[in-house]
Design an enzyme around this catalytic site. Structure first.
Site, PDB file in Angstrom:
ATOM      1  N   SER A   1       0.813  -1.210   0.000  1.00 10.45           N
ATOM      2  CA  SER A   1       0.000   0.000   0.000  1.00 10.45           C
ATOM      3  C   SER A   1       0.850   1.265   0.000  1.00 10.45           C
ATOM      4  O   SER A   1       1.948   1.300   0.569  1.00 10.45           O
ATOM      5  CB  SER A   1      -0.910   0.009   1.239  1.00 10.45           C
ATOM      6  OG  SER A   1      -1.565   1.259   1.377  1.00 10.45           O
TER       7      SER A   1
ATOM      8  N   TYR B   1      -2.598   5.532  -4.210  1.00  7.00           N
ATOM      9  CA  TYR B   1      -3.611   6.576  -4.076  1.00  7.00           C
ATOM     10  C   TYR B   1      -3.061   7.796  -4.804  1.00  7.00           C
ATOM     11  O   TYR B   1      -1.874   8.128  -4.668  1.00  7.00           O
ATOM     12  CB  TYR B   1      -3.845   6.943  -2.613  1.00  7.00           C
ATOM     13  CG  TYR B   1      -4.541   5.884  -1.785  1.00  7.00           C
ATOM     14  CD1 TYR B   1      -5.905   5.628  -1.949  1.00  7.00           C
ATOM     15  CD2 TYR B   1      -3.846   5.176  -0.813  1.00  7.00           C
ATOM     16  CE1 TYR B   1      -6.543   4.669  -1.167  1.00  7.00           C
ATOM     17  CE2 TYR B   1      -4.479   4.221  -0.030  1.00  7.00           C
ATOM     18  CZ  TYR B   1      -5.824   3.974  -0.211  1.00  7.00           C
ATOM     19  OH  TYR B   1      -6.450   3.037   0.552  1.00  7.00           O
TER      20      TYR B   1
ATOM     21  N   THR C   1      -6.299   2.758  -6.506  1.00  8.22           N
ATOM     22  CA  THR C   1      -7.532   2.721  -5.699  1.00  8.22           C
ATOM     23  C   THR C   1      -8.334   3.979  -5.969  1.00  8.22           C
ATOM     24  O   THR C   1      -7.812   5.100  -5.857  1.00  8.22           O
ATOM     25  CB  THR C   1      -7.209   2.598  -4.208  1.00  8.22           C
ATOM     26  OG1 THR C   1      -6.555   1.349  -3.980  1.00  8.22           O
ATOM     27  CG2 THR C   1      -8.470   2.643  -3.368  1.00  8.22           C
TER      28      THR C   1
ATOM     29  N   LYS D   1      -8.899  -0.544  -8.521  1.00  6.80           N
ATOM     30  CA  LYS D   1      -9.583  -1.110  -7.355  1.00  6.80           C
ATOM     31  C   LYS D   1     -10.632  -0.144  -6.821  1.00  6.80           C
ATOM     32  O   LYS D   1     -10.359   1.040  -6.654  1.00  6.80           O
ATOM     33  CB  LYS D   1      -8.558  -1.423  -6.253  1.00  6.80           C
ATOM     34  CG  LYS D   1      -9.132  -2.014  -4.976  1.00  6.80           C
ATOM     35  CD  LYS D   1      -8.004  -2.346  -4.006  1.00  6.80           C
ATOM     36  CE  LYS D   1      -8.517  -2.950  -2.708  1.00  6.80           C
ATOM     37  NZ  LYS D   1      -9.192  -1.942  -1.857  1.00  6.80           N
TER      38      LYS D   1
ATOM     39  N   HIS E   1     -14.012  -1.307  -0.435  1.00  6.87           N
ATOM     40  CA  HIS E   1     -12.936  -0.964   0.500  1.00  6.87           C
ATOM     41  C   HIS E   1     -13.127  -1.661   1.845  1.00  6.87           C
ATOM     42  O   HIS E   1     -12.844  -1.102   2.905  1.00  6.87           O
ATOM     43  CB  HIS E   1     -12.861   0.556   0.695  1.00  6.87           C
ATOM     44  CG  HIS E   1     -11.460   1.070   0.897  1.00  6.87           C
ATOM     45  ND1 HIS E   1     -10.720   1.613  -0.115  1.00  6.87           N
ATOM     46  CD2 HIS E   1     -10.669   1.120   2.002  1.00  6.87           C
ATOM     47  CE1 HIS E   1      -9.540   1.982   0.350  1.00  6.87           C
ATOM     48  NE2 HIS E   1      -9.478   1.683   1.639  1.00  6.87           N
TER      49      HIS E   1
END
Length: 403
Positions: free
Chosen positions: A136, A160, A186, A276, A300
């Site tokens: 992540s 992100y 995402t 995603k 999520h």
């Protein structure tokens, strides 16, 4: 009247099967875990409440998460009998390469907070299991350190889009230079969801030393000792944050991102692109039309919009709409191998699991993650055998009935 006699030693001896004692306390705990739910119970005892709740909780009234779990619980398998299932092959293809199991480890933020072994431990387990692992943006181990910890693992980087686009570009370039296979964008966090457990717990990164946490340290001394005596928690360009997680996300992430930004990502990333956070059939079509190689049906983990669509519910329709044009992965609410098998039967190419391995990490570090992987792989294999299926690719919608 029953005639009785004293048993002979020769009759008792086969019944006395004393097991050798397990001296290591972590191994002893994990040996008792037969399901992911068992790992969750151990994790809850071993971890401070605010940390456990950050992992376990969801947004607002947590309806999205409960609905996702409920649908998995209510579905009905349709087995076919009298097939040779002495040998079962769980291998599938993910992004054109073989994966030993039809699941991957999902990206999770602040992983070293759950256990000091963190992302590196998860990546090593993924490497040994033969499945992909996604790091992540909000990870607490650097892109390069994860790559060094598991050099042969299939590594994806989850992105992100930040308000500072140059920071995002730098992360993408670092992932490419470190040999990451795919980029996962995402798209369901234009703003942070209301994660009320975190607010009520006064949760910060790293956890602050307050009267409440000092009392908690007495109950979870090992966790606090590991936190205080290992490398400080940090991620990306931040070393700490005194506000809530929601305030942090709202400060960093760009709410102006649109579908046109996929072209920007394509200009700086040449590998496979996974998107995603897809929650409708129309968005699946839009994103695939914009060039995504794979999509993840996900709300999520119930941590953003409450009362969001249940990914498993929309899976068959999405598969009918874009299957064959892009790979389809599914997450949210997956806590067993049977859940993974059901999703695969309904059209998913693979599943992403997050909470499942985090419970293992909190329960026992790297060994706990390995235990979670073992539980899931055993359940996948057994469910396939009970369904009368020899290979993952033989699973189809006839094997599952949704309520």
């Amino acid at each position: 009247m029953t005639e009785r006699q004293l048993p002979r030693w020769s009759e008792l001896e086969p019944l006395l099967r004393a097991k050798p004692p397990v001296l290591n306390p972590t191994d002893r705990r994990l040996a008792k875990a037969l399901t992911i739910a068992d790992l969750r119970r151990i994790a809850r005892m071993r971890t401070p409440r605010s940390v456990f709740d950050y992992t376990d909780g969801a947004a607002e009234a947590e309806i999205s998460l409960r609905r996702a779990r409920s649908l998995f619980a209510q579905l009905e398998f349709q087995p076919s009998i009298l097939h040779d299932v002495s040998e079962v092959d769980t291998t599938t293809t993910v992004l054109g390469q073989p994966s030993a199991q039809p699941f991957a480890f999902a990206p999770t933020g602040f992983t070293r907070m759950m256990n000091h072994e963190g992302e590196a431990a998860v990546a090593r387990v993924a490497e040994r299991t033969g499945i992909p692992y996604s790091l992540s943006t909000m990870g607490t181990t650097s892109i390069e350190d994860v790559a060094a910890a598991a050099p042969r693992a299939r590594k994806w980087f989850q992105l992100y889009v930040w308000k500072d686009r140059s920071a995002g570009e730098d992360l993408v370039k670092r992932a490419a230079n470190a040999g990451y296979e795919a980029l996962m964008l995402t798209v369901d966090v234009p703003v942070a969801g209301a994660r009320l457990r975190d607010v009520r717990n006064g949760f910060t990164i790293p956890p602050s030393l307050t009267a409440r946490t000092v009392i908690d340290a007495a109950v979870h001394p090992a966790w606090w000792m590991n936190l205080l005596t290992t490398k400080p928690l940090q991620f990306a360009s931040l070393t700490s944050w005194k506000g809530t997680i929601a305030e942090l996300l709202n400060m960093l992430f760009d709410p102006t991102m649109t579908i046109e930004d996929l072209a920007w990502l394509r200009s700086i990333w040449s590998g496979p692109l996974i998107v995603k956070g897809i929650q409708t059939v129309d968005d699946a079509r839009r994103v695939v039309g914009a060039g995504a190689d794979a999509i993840v049906l996900s709300n999520h983990g119930g941590r953003q919009l409450d009362r969001a669509p249940v990914p498993l519910r929309i899976l068959p329709e999405v598969a009918a709409a874009v299957g064959g044009q892009a790979e389809i992965y599914l997450d949210t609410g997956i806590l067993s191998g049977a859940d993974i098998v059901a999703a695969k039967a309904l059209g998913a190419d693979a599943c992403l699991v997050g909470r499942a391995y985090l419970y293992g990490l909190m329960a026992g570090g790297e060994r706990g993650v390995a235990r979670a992987a073992d539980i899931l792989t055993t359940e996948v294999r057994r469910t396939m055998q009970l369904l009368g299926v020899r290979t993952v690719n033989d699973l189809n919608p006839d094997h599952v009935r949704l309520p």
